[in-house]
Design a protein around this motif. Structure first.
Motif, PDB file in Angstrom:
ATOM      1  N   ALA A 267      -2.533  38.242 -37.022  1.00 51.30           N
ATOM      2  CA  ALA A 267      -3.166  39.372 -37.465  1.00 51.30           C
ATOM      3  C   ALA A 267      -3.410  39.046 -38.939  1.00 51.30           C
ATOM      4  O   ALA A 267      -4.544  39.630 -39.779  1.00 51.30           O
ATOM      5  CB  ALA A 267      -2.054  40.496 -37.538  1.00 51.30           C
ATOM      6  N   TRP A 268      -2.863  38.191 -39.709  1.00 49.61           N
ATOM      7  CA  TRP A 268      -3.199  37.863 -41.153  1.00 49.61           C
ATOM      8  C   TRP A 268      -4.210  36.921 -41.368  1.00 49.61           C
ATOM      9  O   TRP A 268      -4.965  37.374 -41.999  1.00 49.61           O
ATOM     10  CB  TRP A 268      -1.789  37.259 -41.618  1.00 49.61           C
ATOM     11  N   GLU A 271      -7.598  39.180 -39.554  1.00 47.29           N
ATOM     12  CA  GLU A 271      -7.854  40.770 -39.960  1.00 47.29           C
ATOM     13  C   GLU A 271      -7.393  40.637 -41.497  1.00 47.29           C
ATOM     14  O   GLU A 271      -7.619  41.650 -42.008  1.00 47.29           O
ATOM     15  CB  GLU A 271      -7.103  41.588 -39.078  1.00 47.29           C
ATOM     16  N   GLY A 272      -6.522  39.882 -42.073  1.00 46.00           N
ATOM     17  CA  GLY A 272      -6.238  39.890 -43.266  1.00 46.00           C
ATOM     18  C   GLY A 272      -4.732  40.999 -43.458  1.00 46.00           C
ATOM     19  O   GLY A 272      -4.710  41.545 -44.535  1.00 46.00           O
ATOM     20  N   GLU A 273      -4.339  41.276 -42.139  1.00 46.92           N
ATOM     21  CA  GLU A 273      -3.269  42.390 -42.282  1.00 46.92           C
ATOM     22  C   GLU A 273      -2.017  41.905 -42.313  1.00 46.92           C
ATOM     23  O   GLU A 273      -1.644  40.906 -41.650  1.00 46.92           O
ATOM     24  CB  GLU A 273      -3.529  43.327 -41.234  1.00 46.92           C
ATOM     25  N   LEU A 274      -0.946  42.621 -43.086  1.00 46.70           N
ATOM     26  CA  LEU A 274       0.546  42.066 -42.905  1.00 46.70           C
ATOM     27  C   LEU A 274       1.052  43.113 -41.932  1.00 46.70           C
ATOM     28  O   LEU A 274       1.757  44.183 -42.338  1.00 46.70           O
ATOM     29  CB  LEU A 274       0.968  42.106 -44.271  1.00 46.70           C
ATOM     30  N   GLN A 275       1.214  42.694 -40.754  1.00 49.94           N
ATOM     31  CA  GLN A 275       2.078  43.494 -39.706  1.00 49.94           C
ATOM     32  C   GLN A 275       3.246  42.996 -39.849  1.00 49.94           C
ATOM     33  O   GLN A 275       3.925  42.466 -38.864  1.00 49.94           O
ATOM     34  CB  GLN A 275       1.415  43.531 -38.300  1.00 49.94           C
ATOM     35  N   ASP A 276       3.963  43.547 -40.774  1.00 50.82           N
ATOM     36  CA  ASP A 276       5.519  43.074 -40.835  1.00 50.82           C
ATOM     37  C   ASP A 276       6.322  44.221 -41.716  1.00 50.82           C
ATOM     38  O   ASP A 276       6.637  44.402 -42.679  1.00 50.82           O
ATOM     39  CB  ASP A 276       5.484  41.847 -41.926  1.00 50.82           C
ATOM     40  N   TYR A 299      -0.925  37.847 -53.210  1.00 50.16           N
ATOM     41  CA  TYR A 299      -0.307  37.320 -52.021  1.00 50.16           C
ATOM     42  C   TYR A 299       0.409  35.949 -52.624  1.00 50.16           C
ATOM     43  O   TYR A 299       0.071  35.145 -53.338  1.00 50.16           O
ATOM     44  CB  TYR A 299      -1.148  37.095 -51.171  1.00 50.16           C
ATOM     45  N   GLY A 322      -5.677  34.092 -44.959  1.00 51.09           N
ATOM     46  CA  GLY A 322      -5.618  35.462 -44.807  1.00 51.09           C
ATOM     47  C   GLY A 322      -6.154  36.035 -46.310  1.00 51.09           C
ATOM     48  O   GLY A 322      -6.968  36.950 -46.358  1.00 51.09           O
ATOM     49  N   ASN A 326      -9.160  38.688 -46.942  1.00 49.41           N
ATOM     50  CA  ASN A 326      -9.036  39.695 -47.590  1.00 49.41           C
ATOM     51  C   ASN A 326      -9.940  39.910 -48.748  1.00 49.41           C
ATOM     52  O   ASN A 326     -10.587  40.895 -49.239  1.00 49.41           O
ATOM     53  CB  ASN A 326      -7.832  39.983 -48.328  1.00 49.41           C
ATOM     54  N   ARG A 329     -13.709  40.858 -47.727  1.00 47.98           N
ATOM     55  CA  ARG A 329     -13.842  42.173 -47.211  1.00 47.98           C
ATOM     56  C   ARG A 329     -13.672  43.155 -48.503  1.00 47.98           C
ATOM     57  O   ARG A 329     -14.269  44.034 -48.556  1.00 47.98           O
ATOM     58  CB  ARG A 329     -12.926  42.666 -46.312  1.00 47.98           C
TER      59      ARG A 329
END
Length: 697
Positions: A267-268, A271-276, A299, A322, A326, A329
């Motif tokens: 995901a990082w 998509e650059g997302e932190l699913q944490d 970051y 990542g 980001n 975008r």
């Protein structure tokens, strides 16, 4: 059997009934033997041994040994009706009146129930032997070992249920434990279907599950207080064992534990997302950082959370990828959809220490993402074009524009700094752009060029506060940060002073030529031969001083321009080879460091910069003072004042120049590919003229 019961009943008693202390009984017995044999050697030896025996069970054991010597002298105790009591060492003695025969099949069935965490007639819910059960020593030993496995099962079952709220990786570990327990239950189901199963055969078939559950129990104990990437490192380290079963188990469990980590990485990086949600990932974000500082401060890596099977270099590539997604975008406002990493497992099919497939996938995706970002900055946002504009205008690389601007600003900047206005200077700047080849730059570049004025100090003129400005917006701000632009301003101030001195010397030559023609044409007849000779000598001295100043300025200027050209070429080569934004930033910082070194602005060059500024001021003042001395005054007096002024200025310039040369000599030799100060020293004093003059003094 009766002797067996009485012996263990005596072991479990602690002086119940009318019993003399065993120590006294033994001493009396040994004294009697001594009188028969004529010595008391045994009494003394017993007392010595007894003094070293401090165990709490010494008294009943001595009583038993004395009882078993061959008689029951001195002991009055009723053993015909023993009562229920627990005996040391795990043995249990049942009342003879309530004793009942327990078959081996019954014990096996109850053990199988205990192995599943179910209480039975022989064993309670805590996996302990019921006190009312009488077992032989071999049977008790086997039951004790098998019940140890049952206790391991109870602990693992409890640990496997405590997964919620501890993190995704901990939940994955508990799920892996439950999966391993399913295999354990399958073994128990097979054993329950077997007929005629003895205690020994049951123990033999439970050896393999015992090894697995013992390893799982150690794993659970080691995972307490550990979470995130550190938890996966702990599971990974547990597989480095000589036990093949432990290695296989560790690999199987690690595959389950790293699945949430793999999802976080995917995901990082895509998509650059932190699913944490539980703070387990080794990439952390600072939500308080503004968007302008996203690349440098938003970051970072949490080193304690980096799994041991992921190198720091690989972790940095994951972080960089990542960040690039980001940045594309959020700062570039462009969409970017890299190829997915895939859903295969992290671990290979080989042994646990092998290289992971993750490294090649991260490398591939990181290269594509970073390459896309670099191309986006270079092509769409024209990073190279703006860097060239900074070199042309702020580093004064556009010579015709600089000359035109300096000519136009002469009158405006000669006045006090508090009296100049920015809007007036902007009109002059636009005129200088139209009069030079700078007019052919792109509209975007010309629109960014402006003027800013430093806060003036007392006695400063416009020349001292004037600065060219170049506006930078997102996403170029990541390369041209405010700190970087301050370095450009410092370099501009130095180069502007250098060009100003050169401009003043050129203007002095024009005035010198005009003055010489005027004197030769209009005053030749009115001057006597002595005055004419003095006039020519004064002009000659003025010419020599101007040439000496020009030699100094021209060599310094050539040296600085050579440094700028070389460093610019290195920057272009470095940017062509840059594979990510960090390298682009690093190459530009090296370029600016070379510019600062060439402009005597680097750390360690303060002495050179100070001496140069003083010498430059003296040159400018000398040009101004000499030609003001001959304006509007009687000729003889002005000529004498001019000679005195020339002598003073020449002496001052020589002193400052010697200080500058000495500062160059004292500078440590820097092994730089851009700047060699010893080369500048050689050019300034190529014929050792200043060195000889210094030695003469």
């Amino acid at each position: 059997h009766g002797t067996f019961l009485r012996s263990f009943q005596r072991l479990s008693s602690s002086g119940r009934g009318t019993v003399a202390p065993p120590d006294e009984l033994i001493v009396k017995h040994l004294q009697g033997l001594g009188r028969q044999r004529g010595h008391d050697r045994h009494v003394l030896r017993f007392q010595s041994l007894r003094s070293r025996l401090h165990h709490s069970a010494a008294r009943p054991v001595l009583a038993l040994l004395f009882h078993l010597r061959g008689g029951d002298r001195g002991v009055v105790e009723d053993v015909s009706r023993p009562t229920l009591k627990e005996v040391r060492g795990g043995w249990h003695l049942a009342s003879l009146a309530n004793q009942k025969e327990i078959s081996e099949a019954k014990i096996v069935r109850d053990l199988l129930c205990a192995l599943q965490g179910v209480s039975s007639d022989c064993f309670d819910s805590s996996c302990e032997v019921d006190p009312a059960v009488l077992l032989t020593r071999p049977a008790w030993l086997l039951c004790h070992r098998i019940l140890g496995l049952a206790k391991l099962h109870l602990r693992l079952s409890t640990d496997a249920k405590e997964a919620m709220g501890h993190g995704l990786l901990h939940q994955a570990l508990c799920e892996a434990l439950r999966k391993q327990l399913q295999g354990y239950y399958e073994v128990l189901a097979q054993l329950m279907s077997c007929e005629g199963l003895s205690l020994r055969s049951l123990w033999a078939r439970l050896l393999a599950p015992m090894t697995r559950l013992h390893f799982l129990s150690q794993l659970c104990e080691g995972s307490r207080g550990v979470f995130g990437g550190a938890l996966s490192s702990m599971v990974f380290a547990s597989g480095f064992s000589g036990d093949i079963v432990a290695q296989d188990l560790a690999k199987e469990i690690l595959r389950s534990v790293v699945k949430p980590l793999w999802s976080m990485i995917r995901a990082w990086m895509t998509e650059g997302e932190l699913q944490d949600p539980y703070g387990e990932f080794f990439v952390i974000a600072d939500a308080s950082v503004p968007l302008e500082d996203l690349w440098n401060r938003a970051y970072s890596l949490e080193l304690e959370m980096v799994p041991s099977f992921i190198s720091l270099e690989l972790a940095r590539k994951i972080l960089l990828t990542g960040k690039s997604v980001n940045f594309i975008r959020l700062c570039c406002r462009r969409t970017w959809s890299p190829e997915p990493l895939g859903t295969s497992e992290l671990l290979p099919e080989e042994e646990i220490g092998a290289s992971f497939d993750l490294a090649s996938r991260v490398e591939r995706l990181s290269s594509k993402t970073n390459e896309h970002l670099v191309k986006l900055l270079m092509n769409h946002f024209s990073l190279g074009e703006h860097a060239l504009a900074l070199r042309r205008f702020l580093l004064l690389g556009q010579g015709d524009f600089v000359q035109s601007l300096m000519d136009a600003l002469q009158e405006e900047l000669d006045i006090d700094a508090n009296k100049i206005h920015k809007h007036q200077l902007m009109g002059i700047l636009e005129m200088a752009l139209r009069q030079s080849n700078a007019q052919f730059c792109s509209v975007d570049v010309l629109g960014r060029l402006g003027i800013k004025l430093r806060s003036p100090e007392r006695g400063e003129r416009g020349w001292d506060v004037f600065l060219l400005d170049y506006s930078i917006d997102s996403p170029l701000h990541v390369v041209f940060t405010p700190n970087i632009m301050q370095k450009y301003d410092r370099a501009f101030s130095f180069l502007w002073k250098l060009r100003r001195v050169s401009h003043a010397l050129a203007a002095s030559w024009n005035q010198h030529m005009a003055l010489q023609r005027h004197l030769c044409r209009d005053q030749r007849d009115s001057l006597d031969r002595l005055s004419l000779l003095e006039t020519r000598q004064t002009l000659h001295r003025c010419t020599l001083l101007r040439h000496e100043m020009h030699h100094f300025v021209q060599n310094v200027q050539s040296y600085v321009l050579e440094v700028l050209d070389t460093s610019w070429a290195k920057l272009q080569q470095g940017w062509q080879k840059s594979s990510d934004l960090d390298e682009v930033i690093s190459q530009h910082e090296r370029y600016l460091a070379a510019v600062e070194e060439g402009a005597f602005l680097a750390k360690g060059s303060e002495a050179c910069a100070s001496c140069f500024e003083v010498a430059a001021v003296e040159e400018e003042e000398s040009v101004e003072a000499v030609f003001q001395a001959v304006r509007g005054r009687p000729f003889a007096r002005s000529l004498a004042e001019c000679r005195a002024s020339l002598d003073h200025l020449a002496s001052t310039f020589q002193m400052k120049l010697q200080l500058f040369l000495r500062a160059l000599e004292d500078q440590p030799e820097r092994h730089s590919e851009f700047s060699v100060l010893s080369f500048l020293l050689c050019r300034l004093d190529f014929n050792t003229h200043y060195e000889n003059r210094r030695s003469e003094r």
